[in-house]
Design a protein around this motif. Sequence first.
Motif, mmCIF file in Angstrom:
data_model
loop_
_atom_site.group_PDB
_atom_site.id
_atom_site.type_symbol
_atom_site.label_atom_id
_atom_site.label_comp_id
_atom_site.label_asym_id
_atom_site.label_seq_id
_atom_site.Cartn_x
_atom_site.Cartn_y
_atom_site.Cartn_z
ATOM 1 N N TYR A 46 48.644 36.172 49.166
ATOM 2 C CA TYR A 46 48.442 37.433 49.037
ATOM 3 C C TYR A 46 50.009 38.455 49.735
ATOM 4 O O TYR A 46 50.220 39.308 49.144
ATOM 5 C CB TYR A 46 47.411 37.956 50.259
ATOM 6 C CG TYR A 46 46.067 37.648 49.674
ATOM 7 C CD1 TYR A 46 45.874 37.706 48.166
ATOM 8 C CD2 TYR A 46 44.868 37.550 50.505
ATOM 9 C CE1 TYR A 46 44.521 37.538 47.771
ATOM 10 C CE2 TYR A 46 43.863 37.130 50.311
ATOM 11 C CZ TYR A 46 43.387 37.257 48.693
ATOM 12 O OH TYR A 46 42.281 37.078 48.271
ATOM 13 N N ALA A 47 50.593 37.570 50.393
ATOM 14 C CA ALA A 47 51.854 38.104 51.014
ATOM 15 C C ALA A 47 52.908 38.209 49.797
ATOM 16 O O ALA A 47 53.420 39.103 49.458
ATOM 17 C CB ALA A 47 52.450 37.214 51.994
ATOM 18 N N SER A 48 52.774 37.099 48.811
ATOM 19 C CA SER A 48 53.991 37.164 47.738
ATOM 20 C C SER A 48 53.252 38.302 46.547
ATOM 21 O O SER A 48 54.191 38.898 46.294
ATOM 22 C CB SER A 48 54.053 35.638 47.012
ATOM 23 O OG SER A 48 52.678 35.141 46.802
ATOM 24 N N GLY A 49 52.074 38.453 46.570
ATOM 25 C CA GLY A 49 51.465 39.418 45.551
ATOM 26 C C GLY A 49 52.030 40.912 46.161
ATOM 27 O O GLY A 49 52.371 41.714 45.160
ATOM 28 N N ALA A 50 51.786 40.966 47.340
ATOM 29 C CA ALA A 50 52.227 42.229 47.935
ATOM 30 C C ALA A 50 53.542 42.551 47.731
ATOM 31 O O ALA A 50 54.217 43.708 47.408
ATOM 32 C CB ALA A 50 51.771 42.177 49.444
ATOM 33 N N ALA A 51 54.447 41.535 47.873
ATOM 34 C CA ALA A 51 55.940 41.702 47.854
ATOM 35 C C ALA A 51 56.352 41.947 46.360
ATOM 36 O O ALA A 51 57.103 42.887 46.073
ATOM 37 C CB ALA A 51 56.891 40.083 48.167
ATOM 38 N N GLU A 52 55.691 41.198 45.442
ATOM 39 C CA GLU A 52 55.809 41.602 44.084
ATOM 40 C C GLU A 52 55.325 43.147 43.880
ATOM 41 O O GLU A 52 56.061 43.699 42.862
ATOM 42 C CB GLU A 52 54.908 40.574 43.143
ATOM 43 C CG GLU A 52 55.604 39.362 43.124
ATOM 44 C CD GLU A 52 54.485 38.433 42.306
ATOM 45 O OE1 GLU A 52 55.235 37.359 41.673
ATOM 46 O OE2 GLU A 52 53.313 38.392 42.391
#
Length: 125
Positions: A46-52
Motif C-alpha cells: 500500500y505504501a508503494s502504491g501511495a508513493a506511485e
Amino acid sequence: MPPTPSSPLLLAGLLAGAAVAHAAVPKPFDAMVPASLPGTPRGWTYASGAAELVLAAGVAHPRSRRVAALVTAAFFVGVLPAHVKMIVDARHGSPVHLAAAVGRLPLQVPLVLWARKVSRSATSR
C-alpha cells in the motif's frame, strides 16, 4: 496531439495505473516485498502504491514535474530488490513464471531513463 513515448502524462498514467493495481490486487505485490523489510508486506504494498500515486500527480503537474520525475527514477531503482526477489522465488516454479520474472527486471532500465528524460525536458517555472 497524442502523447509521445517520452510524454510526462504517459509516465504519470503508468504510475497511476500501477498505484491502482497495488490497491485493487495487492497479493502479487505482497509476494515481491523482501522479508528483510520491517512491517507487513501489505503495508509496503500500500505504501508503494501511495508513493506511485503521489509521483503520478507530481509528474503530471508542470510545476513539480522536474523533481517528481527525478524521484520517480530513484523509485524505479529502489524497487529493483523486489524484482530480484521475484526471480529468486520463481527459480523452482514454472518456467513461464521464471521467464516473466526475469523479463521484468531489464524493463526497469527504460523506466529509469524515461523518468530522467521527463525530468530533463521539464521547464522550470
